[in-house]
Scaffold this active site. Sequence first.
Site, PDB file in Angstrom:
ATOM      1  N   ARG A  90     -11.298   1.939  10.031  1.00 22.19           N
ATOM      2  CA  ARG A  90     -10.948   0.714  10.365  1.00 22.19           C
ATOM      3  C   ARG A  90     -12.032  -0.207  10.695  1.00 22.19           C
ATOM      4  O   ARG A  90     -11.988  -1.451  10.913  1.00 22.19           O
ATOM      5  CB  ARG A  90      -9.979   0.612  11.597  1.00 22.19           C
ATOM      6  CG  ARG A  90      -8.605   1.118  11.583  1.00 22.19           C
ATOM      7  CD  ARG A  90      -7.786   1.072  12.481  1.00 22.19           C
ATOM      8  NE  ARG A  90      -6.490   1.594  12.515  1.00 22.19           N
ATOM      9  CZ  ARG A  90      -5.338   1.027  11.788  1.00 22.19           C
ATOM     10  NH1 ARG A  90      -5.564  -0.131  11.272  1.00 22.19           N
ATOM     11  NH2 ARG A  90      -4.185   1.530  11.689  1.00 22.19           N
ATOM     12  N   ARG A 140      -0.798 -11.319  12.350  1.00 21.07           N
ATOM     13  CA  ARG A 140      -1.163  -9.953  11.903  1.00 21.07           C
ATOM     14  C   ARG A 140      -2.184 -10.156  10.753  1.00 21.07           C
ATOM     15  O   ARG A 140      -3.183  -9.253  10.630  1.00 21.07           O
ATOM     16  CB  ARG A 140       0.147  -9.372  11.554  1.00 21.07           C
ATOM     17  CG  ARG A 140       1.036  -8.724  12.460  1.00 21.07           C
ATOM     18  CD  ARG A 140       2.352  -8.338  12.079  1.00 21.07           C
ATOM     19  NE  ARG A 140       2.144  -7.420  11.207  1.00 21.07           N
ATOM     20  CZ  ARG A 140       3.383  -6.803  10.277  1.00 21.07           C
ATOM     21  NH1 ARG A 140       4.361  -7.793  10.402  1.00 21.07           N
ATOM     22  NH2 ARG A 140       3.390  -5.726   9.542  1.00 21.07           N
ATOM     23  N   ARG A 166      13.670  -8.556  11.442  1.00 21.63           N
ATOM     24  CA  ARG A 166      13.063  -7.999  12.474  1.00 21.63           C
ATOM     25  C   ARG A 166      12.261  -8.719  13.195  1.00 21.63           C
ATOM     26  O   ARG A 166      11.739  -9.589  12.738  1.00 21.63           O
ATOM     27  CB  ARG A 166      12.008  -6.785  12.158  1.00 21.63           C
ATOM     28  CG  ARG A 166      12.567  -5.435  11.411  1.00 21.63           C
ATOM     29  CD  ARG A 166      11.823  -4.415  11.123  1.00 21.63           C
ATOM     30  NE  ARG A 166      10.598  -4.927  10.873  1.00 21.63           N
ATOM     31  CZ  ARG A 166       9.380  -3.930  10.492  1.00 21.63           C
ATOM     32  NH1 ARG A 166       9.951  -2.626  10.155  1.00 21.63           N
ATOM     33  NH2 ARG A 166       8.426  -4.339  10.313  1.00 21.63           N
ATOM     34  N   LYS A 202       0.709  -1.190   0.005  1.00 21.15           N
ATOM     35  CA  LYS A 202       0.091  -0.080  -0.003  1.00 21.15           C
ATOM     36  C   LYS A 202       0.852   1.341  -0.081  1.00 21.15           C
ATOM     37  O   LYS A 202       0.500   2.260  -0.747  1.00 21.15           O
ATOM     38  CB  LYS A 202      -0.839   0.116   1.270  1.00 21.15           C
ATOM     39  CG  LYS A 202      -1.837  -1.176   1.229  1.00 21.15           C
ATOM     40  CD  LYS A 202      -2.808  -0.959   2.702  1.00 21.15           C
ATOM     41  CE  LYS A 202      -2.188  -0.731   3.783  1.00 21.15           C
ATOM     42  NZ  LYS A 202      -1.425  -1.714   4.248  1.00 21.15           N
ATOM     43  N   ARG A 247      12.162 -10.227   4.215  1.00 24.26           N
ATOM     44  CA  ARG A 247      12.572  -8.987   4.358  1.00 24.26           C
ATOM     45  C   ARG A 247      13.575  -8.796   5.456  1.00 24.26           C
ATOM     46  O   ARG A 247      13.720  -9.387   6.337  1.00 24.26           O
ATOM     47  CB  ARG A 247      11.279  -8.005   4.858  1.00 24.26           C
ATOM     48  CG  ARG A 247      11.518  -6.539   4.890  1.00 24.26           C
ATOM     49  CD  ARG A 247      10.352  -5.667   5.120  1.00 24.26           C
ATOM     50  NE  ARG A 247       9.654  -6.028   6.181  1.00 24.26           N
ATOM     51  CZ  ARG A 247       8.363  -5.558   6.614  1.00 24.26           C
ATOM     52  NH1 ARG A 247       8.115  -4.356   5.480  1.00 24.26           N
ATOM     53  NH2 ARG A 247       7.879  -5.797   7.483  1.00 24.26           N
TER      54      ARG A 247
END
Length: 209
Positions: free
Chosen positions: A88, A166, A155, A13, A127
């Site tokens: 949201r 998530r 991370r 996004k 990532r």
Amino acid sequence: MNIVLLGAPGAGKGTQAAKLVEEYGLCHISTGDILRAAVANQTELGQKAKSYMDEGELVPDELIIDLMRERIQQPDTVKGVILDGFPRTTTQAVALDTMLSHLGRPLDAALLVDVEPDVIVKRLTSRRMCRDCGHIGSVSDGQNCPECGGEMYQRDDDNEATVRNRLEVYETSTAPLIDYYKGSDKLVPVDGDRTPDEVFADVEKSLSL
């Protein structure tokens, strides 16, 4: 043009929003940005929001809507806005529609950057970030940052279990929102599992830009 931006974490996004800002001068607004700016500028609404934030409480929907109304009327939004992270919930979406209608700036589209969950898991778990300069790359970069030579690391929130959690939270919270915009013929889905330039070409076509 006024757009609500939808998509799971890792869908791309932010990349598409940046391209819309660069090409068409739209103003990219996130809930976090609005809150930080209002607090920093010590506006009346910002001070109200700060009182909730200082207590570790969620800022009420009504106050977020008021902050959004204040932000959208600022000069840099004249060409349109991209709303990121808001609404949201369907309750917030209804309130947003009402507010934009009263301002005479109705919502044009809810742009959904759609990517299959397994693709996102692969993206995010591969990532890597540089400890020194913050460059975001991938496992293919190896152990050294291509920008500064620093150490590349994964991370904590990019491990598979966390990413899948998530995505589950996103699906649960956003599915009703997607249905809401589909029902009002505002939903514009694009396939995000392509190169950023290919996705953006589809975004432009889908939004008739």
